[in-house]
Design a protein around this motif. Sequence first.
Motif, PDB file in Angstrom:
ATOM      1  N   GLU A  11       0.729  -1.277  -0.332  1.00 39.05           N
ATOM      2  CA  GLU A  11      -0.093  -0.159   0.275  1.00 39.05           C
ATOM      3  C   GLU A  11       0.960   1.184  -0.287  1.00 39.05           C
ATOM      4  OE1 GLU A  11      -3.427  -0.605   0.067  1.00 39.05           O
ATOM      5  OE2 GLU A  11      -3.566   1.354  -0.797  1.00 39.05           O
ATOM      6  N   CYS A  12       1.807   1.268   0.872  1.00 42.15           N
ATOM      7  CA  CYS A  12       2.457   2.264   0.824  1.00 42.15           C
ATOM      8  C   CYS A  12       3.719   2.219  -0.101  1.00 42.15           C
ATOM      9  CB  CYS A  12       3.523   2.517   2.294  1.00 42.15           C
ATOM     10  SG  CYS A  12       5.007   3.335   2.338  1.00 42.15           S
ATOM     11  N   ALA A  34       9.021  -8.005  -2.980  1.00 40.48           N
ATOM     12  CA  ALA A  34       9.437  -9.331  -3.092  1.00 40.48           C
ATOM     13  C   ALA A  34       7.853 -10.275  -4.125  1.00 40.48           C
ATOM     14  CB  ALA A  34       9.826  -9.443  -1.799  1.00 40.48           C
ATOM     15  N   GLU A  35       6.968  -9.865  -3.823  1.00 36.62           N
ATOM     16  CA  GLU A  35       5.900 -10.669  -3.896  1.00 36.62           C
ATOM     17  C   GLU A  35       5.565 -10.984  -5.002  1.00 36.62           C
ATOM     18  OE1 GLU A  35       2.068 -11.101  -1.605  1.00 36.62           O
ATOM     19  OE2 GLU A  35       2.407  -8.726  -0.606  1.00 36.62           O
ATOM     20  N   ARG A  42      -4.644  -5.701   1.604  1.00 35.44           N
ATOM     21  CA  ARG A  42      -4.511  -6.269   2.266  1.00 35.44           C
ATOM     22  C   ARG A  42      -6.060  -6.679   3.076  1.00 35.44           C
ATOM     23  NH1 ARG A  42       0.604  -8.542   1.679  1.00 35.44           N
ATOM     24  NH2 ARG A  42       1.677  -6.838   1.611  1.00 35.44           N
ATOM     25  N   LYS A  47     -11.560 -10.091   4.943  1.00 34.25           N
ATOM     26  CA  LYS A  47     -13.072  -9.522   5.181  1.00 34.25           C
ATOM     27  C   LYS A  47     -13.963 -10.939   4.388  1.00 34.25           C
ATOM     28  CE  LYS A  47     -11.721  -4.967   6.351  1.00 34.25           C
ATOM     29  NZ  LYS A  47     -10.526  -5.114   6.908  1.00 34.25           N
ATOM     30  N   VAL A  73      15.150  -6.707  -2.299  1.00 35.95           N
ATOM     31  CA  VAL A  73      15.904  -5.581  -2.176  1.00 35.95           C
ATOM     32  C   VAL A  73      16.640  -6.251  -1.067  1.00 35.95           C
ATOM     33  CG1 VAL A  73      17.154  -3.427  -1.931  1.00 35.95           C
ATOM     34  CG2 VAL A  73      15.071  -3.562  -2.769  1.00 35.95           C
ATOM     35  N   GLY A 101       6.532  -3.531   5.525  1.00 34.51           N
ATOM     36  CA  GLY A 101       6.106  -3.439   5.676  1.00 34.51           C
ATOM     37  C   GLY A 101       6.023  -3.799   6.895  1.00 34.51           C
ATOM     38  N   ARG A 118      -1.323 -12.882   6.084  1.00 37.45           N
ATOM     39  CA  ARG A 118      -0.927 -11.312   5.409  1.00 37.45           C
ATOM     40  C   ARG A 118      -0.963 -11.582   4.218  1.00 37.45           C
ATOM     41  NH1 ARG A 118       0.805  -6.868   8.241  1.00 37.45           N
ATOM     42  NH2 ARG A 118       1.865  -5.695   6.364  1.00 37.45           N
ATOM     43  N   ASP A 265       3.880   0.665   8.079  1.00 34.05           N
ATOM     44  CA  ASP A 265       4.020  -0.242   8.583  1.00 34.05           C
ATOM     45  C   ASP A 265       5.531  -0.740   9.057  1.00 34.05           C
ATOM     46  OD1 ASP A 265       1.559  -1.434   8.116  1.00 34.05           O
ATOM     47  OD2 ASP A 265       0.945  -3.038   8.147  1.00 34.05           O
ATOM     48  N   SER A 283      -1.900   0.305   9.655  1.00 32.03           N
ATOM     49  CA  SER A 283      -3.108   1.487   9.557  1.00 32.03           C
ATOM     50  C   SER A 283      -3.349   0.980   7.581  1.00 32.03           C
ATOM     51  CB  SER A 283      -3.092   2.679  10.128  1.00 32.03           C
ATOM     52  OG  SER A 283      -4.079   3.228   9.121  1.00 32.03           O
ATOM     53  N   TRP A 284      -3.769   0.916   6.953  1.00 34.89           N
ATOM     54  CA  TRP A 284      -4.518   0.672   5.832  1.00 34.89           C
ATOM     55  C   TRP A 284      -4.329   2.772   5.156  1.00 34.89           C
ATOM     56  CZ3 TRP A 284      -8.380   3.611   2.777  1.00 34.89           C
ATOM     57  CH2 TRP A 284      -8.379   3.408   1.739  1.00 34.89           C
ATOM     58  N   TRP A 312     -10.138   1.000  10.613  1.00 35.11           N
ATOM     59  CA  TRP A 312     -11.816   0.564  10.280  1.00 35.11           C
ATOM     60  C   TRP A 312     -11.332  -1.233  10.681  1.00 35.11           C
ATOM     61  CZ3 TRP A 312      -9.617   0.080   5.990  1.00 35.11           C
ATOM     62  CH2 TRP A 312      -9.404  -0.839   4.946  1.00 35.11           C
TER      63      TRP A 312
HETATM   64  C1  LIG Z   1      -5.724  -9.258   6.799  1.00 36.13           C
HETATM   65  C2  LIG Z   1      -5.525  -7.675   6.915  1.00 36.13           C
HETATM   66  C3  LIG Z   1      -6.215  -6.988   6.817  1.00 36.13           C
HETATM   67  C4  LIG Z   1      -6.232  -5.869   7.269  1.00 36.13           C
HETATM   68  N1  LIG Z   1      -7.446  -5.284   7.369  1.00 36.13           N
HETATM   69  C5  LIG Z   1      -7.259  -4.175   7.834  1.00 36.13           C
HETATM   70  C6  LIG Z   1      -8.398  -3.247   7.855  1.00 36.13           C
HETATM   71  O1  LIG Z   1      -9.340  -3.044   8.256  1.00 36.13           O
HETATM   72  N2  LIG Z   1      -7.909  -1.482   8.293  1.00 36.13           N
HETATM   73  C7  LIG Z   1      -7.316  -0.917   7.954  1.00 36.13           C
HETATM   74  O2  LIG Z   1      -7.214   0.078   8.653  1.00 36.13           O
HETATM   75  N3  LIG Z   1      -5.408  -1.751   8.013  1.00 36.13           N
HETATM   76  C8  LIG Z   1      -6.014  -3.483   7.736  1.00 36.13           C
HETATM   77  N4  LIG Z   1      -4.690  -3.542   7.410  1.00 36.13           N
HETATM   78  C9  LIG Z   1      -3.306  -2.410   7.681  1.00 36.13           C
HETATM   79  C10 LIG Z   1      -3.310  -2.699   5.712  1.00 36.13           C
HETATM   80  O3  LIG Z   1      -3.858  -3.476   5.421  1.00 36.13           O
HETATM   81  C11 LIG Z   1      -1.094  -2.035   6.430  1.00 36.13           C
HETATM   82  O4  LIG Z   1      -1.774  -1.200   7.207  1.00 36.13           O
HETATM   83  C12 LIG Z   1      -0.792  -2.377   4.644  1.00 36.13           C
HETATM   84  O5  LIG Z   1      -1.007  -3.085   3.897  1.00 36.13           O
HETATM   85  C13 LIG Z   1      -0.009  -1.533   5.287  1.00 36.13           C
HETATM   86  O6  LIG Z   1       0.826  -1.250   4.125  1.00 36.13           O
HETATM   87  P1  LIG Z   1       2.856  -1.092   3.474  1.00 36.13           P
HETATM   88  O7  LIG Z   1       2.945  -1.048   2.706  1.00 36.13           O
HETATM   89  O8  LIG Z   1       3.392  -0.309   4.642  1.00 36.13           O
HETATM   90  O9  LIG Z   1       2.886  -2.795   4.137  1.00 36.13           O
HETATM   91  P2  LIG Z   1       2.986  -4.096   3.016  1.00 36.13           P
HETATM   92  O10 LIG Z   1       1.304  -4.052   2.541  1.00 36.13           O
HETATM   93  O11 LIG Z   1       3.468  -5.209   4.104  1.00 36.13           O
HETATM   94  O12 LIG Z   1       3.075  -3.842   2.169  1.00 36.13           O
HETATM   95  C14 LIG Z   1       4.912  -4.789   2.200  1.00 36.13           C
HETATM   96  C15 LIG Z   1       5.461  -4.902   0.969  1.00 36.13           C
HETATM   97  O13 LIG Z   1       7.023  -5.040   1.169  1.00 36.13           O
HETATM   98  C16 LIG Z   1       7.793  -6.565   0.518  1.00 36.13           C
HETATM   99  N5  LIG Z   1       8.993  -6.240   0.794  1.00 36.13           N
HETATM  100  C17 LIG Z   1       9.266  -6.695   2.136  1.00 36.13           C
HETATM  101  N6  LIG Z   1      10.397  -6.994   2.232  1.00 36.13           N
HETATM  102  C18 LIG Z   1      10.591  -6.536   1.215  1.00 36.13           C
HETATM  103  C19 LIG Z   1      12.149  -6.203   0.258  1.00 36.13           C
HETATM  104  N7  LIG Z   1      13.703  -6.223   1.300  1.00 36.13           N
HETATM  105  N8  LIG Z   1      12.216  -6.218  -1.062  1.00 36.13           N
HETATM  106  C20 LIG Z   1      11.271  -5.776  -1.947  1.00 36.13           C
HETATM  107  N9  LIG Z   1      10.184  -6.101  -0.963  1.00 36.13           N
HETATM  108  C21 LIG Z   1      10.230  -6.120   0.262  1.00 36.13           C
HETATM  109  C22 LIG Z   1       6.849  -7.594   1.349  1.00 36.13           C
HETATM  110  O14 LIG Z   1       6.310  -8.241   0.522  1.00 36.13           O
HETATM  111  C23 LIG Z   1       4.832  -6.428   0.655  1.00 36.13           C
HETATM  112  O15 LIG Z   1       4.805  -7.160  -0.258  1.00 36.13           O
HETATM  113  C24 LIG Z   1      -4.731  -5.542   7.280  1.00 36.13           C
HETATM  114  C25 LIG Z   1      -3.720  -6.021   7.129  1.00 36.13           C
HETATM  115  C26 LIG Z   1      -3.481  -7.045   6.678  1.00 36.13           C
HETATM  116  C27 LIG Z   1      -2.573  -8.035   6.485  1.00 36.13           C
END
Ligand SMILES: Cc1cc2nc3c(=O)[nH]c(=O)nc-3n(C[C@H](O)[C@H](O)[C@H](O)COP(=O)(O)OP(=O)(O)OC[C@H]3O[C@@H](n4cnc5c(N)ncnc54)[C@H](O)[C@@H]3O)c2cc1C
Length: 404
Positions: A11-12, A34-35, A42, A47, A73, A101, A118, A265, A283-284, A312
Amino acid sequence: MTAIVIAGAGECGTRAAFALREEGWDGQVILAGAEPSPPYERPPLSKTGELKPICDSGALREARITFLPGTEVAGLDTAAHVLELADGRRLAYRSLLLATGARARRLPFGGAPVHVLRTRADSAALRERLRPGRRVAVIGGGFIGLELASSAAALGGTVTVIELGPRLMGRAVPARTAAVMAERHIAAGVDIRCGTGVTGLAQTASGVAITLAEGPTVEADVVVAGVGAAPETSLADAAGIETCDGITVDARFATSAPDVFAAGDCCRYPHPLYDDRPLRLESWRAAQEHGTAAARAMLGGTGPYAGVPWFWSDQHDYTLQVAGLADTAAGEVVRARPDGVEIWFGLNGSGRLVAAAAAGPGNSVAKDIRLAEMLIARRAAPDPAALADPAIALKSVLRSPVAS
Ligand SMILES: Cc1cc2nc3c(=O)[nH]c(=O)nc-3n(C[C@H](O)[C@H](O)[C@H](O)COP(=O)(O)OP(=O)(O)OC[C@H]3O[C@@H](n4cnc5c(N)ncnc54)[C@H](O)[C@@H]3O)c2cc1C
């Protein structure tokens, strides 16, 4: 001009990549994830289980974002401004955003297969096993565990939730709001067992036997652990970047290494609304806002990020929303609305509104929590009697004095 590289296409990271273009960066943007799949949301995984892309590959192409799926990376030379990919390729960067994340925590013991949730792959493996009549044990009464409990019940499963703490969602939701959700689960037939930990798992002829510190053994066909997530800091740790349960950043997401930023995250950042207390959110909306703010910072922006924490959760036909940080409240006020929904407000020692929470059917709490969020952002110190009185529109409370 060397590239801006983003590690992590969640997401971020994805939001940051688009925000770089929106902010006028014309150079190369590399988004390495990485995915193996294109970026996806997510929240639906726990849900409906539906797969919801964040964007399609056409949008990435149009924005001239070089997307590298299945690309981890693996190493970082912060002095040379060079990173190494798992396949051995090396990339020079002008700025780097770590948007790596978090990963699901696992139970400290084996004995039987346990699902976590996750990723898209975790979700596919779990959904495959949720069938009518299956006994599903969810270990952990936090958001993800409870959302899963509600989807498993909707799919015809017999669901038990096992929570070590004395109540559900003890970390971020006030007791009153958590109790509303607990009642909703019980009404839907979910067996909630709080105040007891799992002491062991054993595969039996008929499924998995889960022994508890207190209370009878739970028998299940499917076991899921929803016991939280750990920030993915391994890349930062190996590169000598400061971490402390999250990659340590300042209010513009800069890490301790030059031109390396971290957001979403994986990061821990000081929040100006809460005395610069270092926060790590899962948080999303925060992940999206961090992405935009980090993109601006990578292009030289200096403003601190001060978004009000908000999240939420959908469980059964109820939605729960929390704005602010409930655990910073020293006192509480409850507004009991005529429709039966209660809005909880948390005030700090000086009477400033620092959090609000509510749970109710459908979208019934969204408007009030949105207004509360505006009050929190304004550092308002509203009259508690006005907050409590459902006859006084919350909108009019927005004119409240600001705390000194
Ligand atoms: C099942 C689930 C339900 C959720 N429901 C809610 C909700 O209802 N409301 C809410 O507010 N939040 C919810 N969240 C939280 C929200 O989805 C997360 O806060 C958000 O996805 C965080 O985004 P991010 O990009 O920081 O991390 P992530 O979404 O975890 O993305 C990080 C990505 O980085 C990749 N990565 C890691 N290391 C490396 C590397 N070295 N090189 C390359 N890639 C790498 C990972 O594989 C991953 O794809 C939920 C989370 C989950 C898991």
